[in-house]
Design a protein around this motif. Structure first.
Motif, mmCIF file in Angstrom:
data_model
loop_
_atom_site.group_PDB
_atom_site.id
_atom_site.type_symbol
_atom_site.label_atom_id
_atom_site.label_comp_id
_atom_site.label_asym_id
_atom_site.label_seq_id
_atom_site.Cartn_x
_atom_site.Cartn_y
_atom_site.Cartn_z
ATOM 1 N N ALA A 221 11.200 2.859 11.402
ATOM 2 C CA ALA A 221 9.668 3.325 11.590
ATOM 3 C C ALA A 221 9.730 4.725 12.167
ATOM 4 O O ALA A 221 8.930 5.552 11.918
ATOM 5 N N LEU A 222 10.362 4.556 13.284
ATOM 6 C CA LEU A 222 10.362 5.948 14.134
ATOM 7 C C LEU A 222 10.948 7.149 13.451
ATOM 8 O O LEU A 222 10.557 8.398 13.793
ATOM 9 N N GLN A 223 11.631 6.877 12.415
ATOM 10 C CA GLN A 223 12.060 8.008 11.631
ATOM 11 C C GLN A 223 11.418 8.570 10.390
ATOM 12 O O GLN A 223 11.749 9.417 9.671
ATOM 13 N N LEU A 224 10.304 7.787 10.051
ATOM 14 C CA LEU A 224 9.595 7.798 9.028
ATOM 15 C C LEU A 224 8.903 9.217 8.946
ATOM 16 O O LEU A 224 8.715 9.692 10.360
ATOM 17 N N PRO A 225 8.595 9.903 8.121
ATOM 18 C CA PRO A 225 7.926 11.413 8.110
ATOM 19 C C PRO A 225 6.470 11.030 8.832
ATOM 20 O O PRO A 225 5.769 10.187 8.545
ATOM 21 N N ARG A 226 6.203 12.188 9.711
ATOM 22 C CA ARG A 226 4.970 12.138 10.298
ATOM 23 C C ARG A 226 3.909 12.649 9.470
ATOM 24 O O ARG A 226 3.694 13.418 8.614
ATOM 25 N N TYR B 59 0.858 5.188 8.379
ATOM 26 C CA TYR B 59 1.486 4.207 8.051
ATOM 27 C C TYR B 59 2.834 4.148 8.991
ATOM 28 O O TYR B 59 2.993 3.158 9.694
ATOM 29 N N ARG B 60 3.331 5.328 9.286
ATOM 30 C CA ARG B 60 4.323 5.416 10.563
ATOM 31 C C ARG B 60 3.788 4.972 11.891
ATOM 32 O O ARG B 60 4.465 4.145 12.460
ATOM 33 N N GLN B 61 2.780 5.309 12.282
ATOM 34 C CA GLN B 61 2.121 4.826 13.509
ATOM 35 C C GLN B 61 1.889 3.397 13.402
ATOM 36 O O GLN B 61 2.279 2.693 14.387
ATOM 37 N N GLN B 62 1.461 2.983 12.448
ATOM 38 C CA GLN B 62 1.250 1.525 12.322
ATOM 39 C C GLN B 62 2.382 0.702 12.334
ATOM 40 O O GLN B 62 2.367 -0.377 13.038
ATOM 41 N N MET B 63 3.493 1.072 11.621
ATOM 42 C CA MET B 63 4.828 0.075 11.639
ATOM 43 C C MET B 63 5.459 0.514 12.858
ATOM 44 O O MET B 63 6.223 -0.526 13.235
ATOM 45 N N ILE B 64 5.372 1.499 13.899
ATOM 46 C CA ILE B 64 6.040 1.615 15.108
ATOM 47 C C ILE B 64 5.209 0.553 15.764
ATOM 48 O O ILE B 64 5.971 -0.317 16.584
ATOM 49 N N LYS B 65 3.912 0.618 15.979
ATOM 50 C CA LYS B 65 3.430 -0.318 16.877
ATOM 51 C C LYS B 65 3.363 -1.712 16.286
ATOM 52 O O LYS B 65 3.856 -2.681 17.267
ATOM 53 N N SER B 66 3.230 -2.019 15.104
ATOM 54 C CA SER B 66 3.671 -3.457 14.486
ATOM 55 C C SER B 66 5.034 -4.018 14.848
ATOM 56 O O SER B 66 4.906 -5.225 15.500
ATOM 57 N N HIS B 67 5.809 -3.177 14.540
ATOM 58 C CA HIS B 67 7.224 -3.711 14.969
ATOM 59 C C HIS B 67 7.585 -3.812 16.466
ATOM 60 O O HIS B 67 8.227 -4.492 16.854
ATOM 61 N N ASN B 68 6.996 -3.087 17.406
ATOM 62 C CA ASN B 68 7.160 -3.147 18.653
ATOM 63 C C ASN B 68 6.433 -4.604 18.970
ATOM 64 O O ASN B 68 7.094 -5.221 19.899
ATOM 65 N N LEU C 282 0.672 -1.094 0.022
ATOM 66 C CA LEU C 282 0.030 0.054 -0.003
ATOM 67 C C LEU C 282 0.845 1.183 -0.099
ATOM 68 O O LEU C 282 0.641 2.242 -0.566
ATOM 69 N N ALA C 283 1.904 1.090 0.774
ATOM 70 C CA ALA C 283 2.768 2.564 0.754
ATOM 71 C C ALA C 283 3.556 2.717 -0.457
ATOM 72 O O ALA C 283 3.515 3.760 -0.833
ATOM 73 N N LEU C 284 3.805 1.664 -1.198
ATOM 74 C CA LEU C 284 4.402 1.841 -2.576
ATOM 75 C C LEU C 284 3.289 2.171 -3.365
ATOM 76 O O LEU C 284 3.790 3.184 -4.449
ATOM 77 N N ARG C 285 1.840 1.981 -3.322
ATOM 78 C CA ARG C 285 1.084 2.607 -4.281
ATOM 79 C C ARG C 285 0.475 3.994 -3.750
ATOM 80 O O ARG C 285 0.232 4.770 -4.538
ATOM 81 N N MET C 286 0.339 4.255 -2.622
ATOM 82 C CA MET C 286 -0.120 5.515 -1.854
ATOM 83 C C MET C 286 0.879 6.467 -1.308
ATOM 84 O O MET C 286 0.369 7.786 -1.321
ATOM 85 N N SER C 287 1.982 6.345 -1.373
ATOM 86 C CA SER C 287 3.048 7.425 -0.923
ATOM 87 C C SER C 287 3.902 7.866 -1.862
ATOM 88 O O SER C 287 4.412 6.937 -2.828
#
Length: 163
Positions: free
Chosen positions: A158-163, A112-121, A45-50
């Protein structure tokens, strides 16, 4: 010496293979594989939408690393139980998260950033707990222990991704 080391390695693989998969392994796999499926779908999705280069780089890294981990897990599982089929879906919660990503519009990068942080945690905690489990298949457990630094790196990135 080399011959002895090879025999020890083959013996340990045979023992691990004969040990099969425990209940601990099966519960772990149900959660971990679905998490892997979710993170790969989110990356697509990130590759399609961002359009953000950092997000696109991260998504490509996720796909590459998750394919490799998925292949390693499949190999380890096949050593223990060749009849075991791994989940090809995500959980209901993860499906909702993917739906939220699809509908996030101009807020995609933030969501996406929020989800990746949570998911990887969550993934790191899951992998850490499993890597210390007493009732686990040693081949699968070693595969997961070896993957922990990559999961941690994904979380940090993920913590470094743009907000």
């Amino acid at each position: 010496m080399k011959k002895i080391l090879s025999l020890v390695l083959l013996s340990s693989l045979a023992t691990a293979s004969a040990a099969g998969l425990t209940g601990t392994d099966r519960v772990f796999l149900a959660n971990a594989v679905r998490g892997n499926n979710y993170e790969m779908q989110a990356a697509r999705l990130a590759l399609r939408m961002s359009a953000a280069p950092d997000v696109r780089y991260y998504a490509n890294m996720m796909l590459r690393d998750h394919r490799k981990l998925g292949a390693n897990v499949k190999w380890a599982v096949a050593q223990a139980d060749s009849a075991m089929t791994l989940p090809k879906t995500v959980t209901y919660k993860q499906a909702d998260m993917l739906r939220n990503l699809r509908l996030s519009g101009r807020h995609f990068n933030t969501v996406y950033r929020q989800q990746m942080i949570k998911s990887h945690n969550e993934t790191y905690q899951l992998f850490d707990k499993y890597s210390r489990a007493r009732q686990a298949n040693p081949v699968l457990q070693n595969t997961i222990s070896a993957a922990k630094p990559t999961v941690r790196m994904h979380w940090d990135h993920a913590l470094q991704l743009p907000r």
